[in-house]
Design an enzyme around this catalytic site. Structure first.
Site, PDB file in Angstrom:
ATOM      1  N   GLY A  47       0.784  -1.230   0.000  1.00 54.73           N
ATOM      2  CA  GLY A  47       0.000   0.000   0.000  1.00 54.73           C
ATOM      3  C   GLY A  47       0.815   1.278   0.000  1.00 54.73           C
ATOM      4  O   GLY A  47       0.434   2.252   0.660  1.00 54.73           O
ATOM      5  N   SER A  48       1.902   1.316  -0.758  1.00 57.45           N
ATOM      6  CA  SER A  48       2.772   2.506  -0.711  1.00 57.45           C
ATOM      7  C   SER A  48       2.043   3.773  -1.147  1.00 57.45           C
ATOM      8  O   SER A  48       2.268   4.855  -0.580  1.00 57.45           O
ATOM      9  CB  SER A  48       4.031   2.292  -1.563  1.00 57.45           C
ATOM     10  OG  SER A  48       3.688   2.045  -2.914  1.00 57.45           O
ATOM     11  N   LYS A  67      -7.090  -7.585  -7.269  1.00 57.04           N
ATOM     12  CA  LYS A  67      -8.327  -8.231  -7.686  1.00 57.04           C
ATOM     13  C   LYS A  67      -9.119  -7.288  -8.578  1.00 57.04           C
ATOM     14  O   LYS A  67      -9.054  -6.071  -8.427  1.00 57.04           O
ATOM     15  CB  LYS A  67      -9.184  -8.606  -6.464  1.00 57.04           C
ATOM     16  CG  LYS A  67      -8.523  -9.595  -5.522  1.00 57.04           C
ATOM     17  CD  LYS A  67      -8.395 -10.962  -6.165  1.00 57.04           C
ATOM     18  CE  LYS A  67      -7.748 -11.973  -5.220  1.00 57.04           C
ATOM     19  NZ  LYS A  67      -7.600 -13.285  -5.833  1.00 57.04           N
ATOM     20  N   HIS A  92      -0.493   2.370 -11.857  1.00 56.07           N
ATOM     21  CA  HIS A  92       0.149   1.211 -12.491  1.00 56.07           C
ATOM     22  C   HIS A  92       1.601   1.571 -12.787  1.00 56.07           C
ATOM     23  O   HIS A  92       1.885   2.684 -13.241  1.00 56.07           O
ATOM     24  CB  HIS A  92      -0.579   0.857 -13.794  1.00 56.07           C
ATOM     25  CG  HIS A  92      -0.018  -0.348 -14.480  1.00 56.07           C
ATOM     26  ND1 HIS A  92      -0.321  -1.633 -14.076  1.00 56.07           N
ATOM     27  CD2 HIS A  92       0.843  -0.459 -15.522  1.00 56.07           C
ATOM     28  CE1 HIS A  92       0.326  -2.483 -14.853  1.00 56.07           C
ATOM     29  NE2 HIS A  92       1.040  -1.802 -15.730  1.00 56.07           N
ATOM     30  N   GLU A 146       4.998   7.350  -7.693  1.00 55.65           N
ATOM     31  CA  GLU A 146       3.593   6.939  -7.685  1.00 55.65           C
ATOM     32  C   GLU A 146       2.745   7.730  -6.705  1.00 55.65           C
ATOM     33  O   GLU A 146       1.627   8.160  -7.042  1.00 55.65           O
ATOM     34  CB  GLU A 146       3.489   5.434  -7.393  1.00 55.65           C
ATOM     35  CG  GLU A 146       4.022   4.583  -8.526  1.00 55.65           C
ATOM     36  CD  GLU A 146       4.016   3.095  -8.229  1.00 55.65           C
ATOM     37  OE1 GLU A 146       4.429   2.321  -9.108  1.00 55.65           O
ATOM     38  OE2 GLU A 146       3.618   2.709  -7.105  1.00 55.65           O
TER      39      GLU A 146
END
EC number: 2.1.2.2
Length: 197
Positions: free
Chosen positions: A11-12, A90, A108, A178
């Site tokens: 979960g960065s 998921k 992504h 990100e």
């Protein structure tokens, strides 16, 4: 904005966005973490930081429709208006996708549409970039839809691929972009909605 995060591992991006909110750099409220992995580091982080958390997975909801309904019910219970995927491994179901259309963002680790789609995640992306001899990689924030990594691109960062890069060194540089990229995308989304940024 009241933010909900979906994450499977570290979960960065969720951590970076939450830190920005708590420093006053992003006017949003991190309100919930949903993970399909009860023992993930991100669940431990959420517990330590006082973030509400829920473990929702196919183990408890083997029917995909029931899992989709549980995720949407949990998001609504916490009054979430914007959802951030932070390494969530998921696919989301049609109820959640429909309810949060235009307010559901994923990050992504490549310059989509390059190196996206089924089977392209995490270090597999960086390995593919290196194997192809690319000179530039980066990260992409995109809207989430029913396709895998196919939603509208919202923002991208560019990272030079250095001679001698390994998966680990490239991952570190891409991952460092990100969080800031997602924060930029959330600011733009808030601005478009007429909310404080």
């Amino acid at each position: 904005m009241r933010l909900g995060f979906l994450s499977s591992h570290g979960g960065s991006t969720a951590r970076a966005v939450t830190a920005a909110c708590r420093k006053g750099e992003l006017h949003a409220v991190p309100a919930l973490l949903i993970s399909n992995n009860s023992t993930s580091p991100v669940m431990q982080w959420a517990a330590e930081t006082g973030l509400a958390r829920a473990h929702l997975s196919s183990a408890a909801f083997p029917n995909p429709d029931e899992l989709d309904a549980a995720i949407l019910r949990t998001l609504r219970h916490h009054d979430i208006d914007t959802v951030v995927l932070s390494g969530y491994m998921k696919a989301l179901g049609p109820r959640t996708l429909g309810a949060y259309r235009g307010r559901l963002l994923n990050v992504h680790p490549s310059l989509l549409p390059l190196y996206g789609g089924r089977g392209m995640y995490g270090d597999l992306v960086h390995a593919a970039v290196l194997a192809a001899g690319e000179r530039v990689s980066g990260a992409t924030v995109h809207q989430v839809d029913a396709g895998i990594d196919e939603g509208e691109v919202v923002a991208q960062s560019r990272v030079e691929v250095h001679p001698g890069d390994t998966v680990a060194t490239l991952r570190a540089r891409v991952q460092a972009t990100e969080g800031p990229l997602m924060i930029e995308a959330l600011r733009a989304l808030a601005l478009a909605a007429g909310k404080p940024t």
